[in-house]
Design a protein around this motif. Structure first.
Motif, short mmCIF file in Angstrom:
data_model
loop_
_atom_site.label_atom_id
_atom_site.label_comp_id
_atom_site.label_asym_id
_atom_site.label_seq_id
_atom_site.Cartn_x
_atom_site.Cartn_y
_atom_site.Cartn_z
N ARG A 34 0.82 -1.21 0.00
CA ARG A 34 0.00 0.00 0.00
C ARG A 34 0.86 1.26 0.00
N LEU A 35 2.08 1.16 0.52
CA LEU A 35 2.97 2.31 0.52
C LEU A 35 3.66 2.50 -0.83
N SER A 36 4.11 1.40 -1.42
CA SER A 36 5.01 1.50 -2.57
C SER A 36 4.35 2.10 -3.81
N LEU A 37 3.23 1.53 -4.24
CA LEU A 37 2.63 2.00 -5.50
C LEU A 37 2.13 3.44 -5.42
N PRO A 38 1.40 3.84 -4.35
CA PRO A 38 0.98 5.25 -4.29
C PRO A 38 2.15 6.23 -4.24
N ILE A 39 3.24 5.84 -3.56
CA ILE A 39 4.41 6.73 -3.50
C ILE A 39 5.01 6.90 -4.90
N MET A 40 5.13 5.80 -5.64
CA MET A 40 5.67 5.91 -6.99
C MET A 40 4.76 6.75 -7.89
N VAL A 41 3.45 6.55 -7.77
CA VAL A 41 2.52 7.36 -8.56
C VAL A 41 2.68 8.84 -8.20
N ALA A 42 2.82 9.12 -6.89
CA ALA A 42 3.02 10.51 -6.46
C ALA A 42 4.30 11.09 -7.07
N GLY A 43 5.34 10.28 -7.18
CA GLY A 43 6.59 10.74 -7.77
C GLY A 43 6.43 11.08 -9.24
N TYR A 44 5.68 10.25 -9.97
CA TYR A 44 5.48 10.53 -11.39
C TYR A 44 4.57 11.73 -11.60
N VAL A 45 3.59 11.92 -10.70
CA VAL A 45 2.77 13.14 -10.77
C VAL A 45 3.64 14.37 -10.52
N ALA A 46 4.60 14.24 -9.57
CA ALA A 46 5.51 15.36 -9.29
C ALA A 46 6.37 15.67 -10.52
N ILE A 47 6.76 14.62 -11.24
CA ILE A 47 7.53 14.85 -12.47
C ILE A 47 6.69 15.66 -13.48
N THR A 48 5.43 15.27 -13.59
CA THR A 48 4.55 15.96 -14.53
C THR A 48 4.39 17.44 -14.19
N LEU A 49 4.30 17.72 -12.88
CA LEU A 49 3.99 19.09 -12.46
C LEU A 49 5.22 19.92 -12.09
#
Length: 279
Positions: A34-49
């Motif tokens: 539950r920690l790993s996938l949402p954190i990675m998604v948050a990282g890719y969203v940060a890359i986008t923004l």
């Protein structure tokens, strides 16, 4: 420093030690999932923004999520080696081989993507959105949380069974007595399971449950969670939730423990009624 994988590994290492120390024997691999996938998604969203202004932070978030997922794979390797009773080196060797094959393919793809981004033919945010899509596919199709939870649950049952067998062996005087004790435990466990399923069948008949609801109530009586029921019956969690709500409504109960008590009491009442009729 934030974009360094080694720094991310240190951060995750400290966090993982703290989690394990806090959870103790109650540690569950699904928490890491539950920690790993949402954190990675948050990282890719940060890359986008924020990639142009905060690239290091974006990469740190992605690396932290990746390292958590990496730890999860090692935990699953341990589960697999224990569950299959095979050589742990074989399981770990095979797992590491697949991991490095995936890393090699990713490394080769990164050279192509890097050249496209550098040449202006591809935007970094497009790559980030594609990565998010891949993570969603992993979360829902390749390795859903229900699968991780099921692996953890089965491993827990196996360890408790081994503990019982070990205690029986410690008190026996020979190998034959230990074998007899284990056989008796297995027979008792089978009788208990058959006893519970007969009670569930009686409840399903008397309360007018559908065939699918009759399957669900057995898993509920065993204490299975929504995710495990959906996985075991190969149905969507929403469908499983609907069946559970219908069962609760028909039985006039509001939580799983009430259902378990009702099944047991109803079964005992039927048994007493059958005994009195026979007399």
């Amino acid at each position: 420093l934030g974009g360094s994988p080694i720094f991310a590994l240190i951060v995750v290492g400290v966090a993982f030690i703290a989690i394990v120390a806090k959870a103790g024997e109650r540690f569950n691999p699904t928490l890491i999932y539950r920690l790993s996938l949402p954190i990675m998604v948050a990282g890719y969203v940060a890359i986008t923004l924020l990639f142009d202004s905060h690239a290091a932070i974006s990469l740190l978030i992605i690396n932290v999520g990746y390292e958590f997922f990496d730890i999860l794979t090692w935990v699953l390797f341990v589960d697999a080696s224990r569950r299959r009773n095979e050589n742990a080196l074989y399981i770990f060797g095979l797992g590491v081989a697949f991991m490095f094959c995936g890393m090699a393919l990713g490394n080769a793809a990164s050279h192509i993507v890097d050249a496209l981004v550098a040449g202006g033919n591809l935007q970094a945010n497009v790559v980030a959105m594609a990565a998010i899509l891949c993570l969603v596919v992993v979360a829902f199709l390749v390795l859903p949380e229900g699968t991780v939870a099921q692996l953890s649950r089965r491993e827990g049952h196996a360890e408790r069974g081994e503990g019982r067998t070990g205690r029986s062996g410690a008190t026996s005087e020979g190998q034959a007595e230990d074998s007899d004790s284990t056989s008796e435990e297995n027979g008792h466990a089978g009788a208990t399971a058959d006893h519970l399923e007969r009670h569930c069948a009686a409840v399903a008949r008397d309360f007018g449950l559908t065939p699918r609801e009759s399957e669900v109530i057995v898993l509920l009586a065993y204490g299975r969670t929504l995710a495990i029921i959906a996985c075991d019956l190969h149905i969507a969690q929403g469908t499983a939730r609907t069946h559970i709500e219908n069962i609760y409504r028909k039985l006039d109960v509001h939580k799983q423990q009430e259902l378990i008590d009702l099944v047991e009491n109803h079964g005992e009442a039927n048994k007493a009624k059958e005994s009195s009729s026979a007399q």
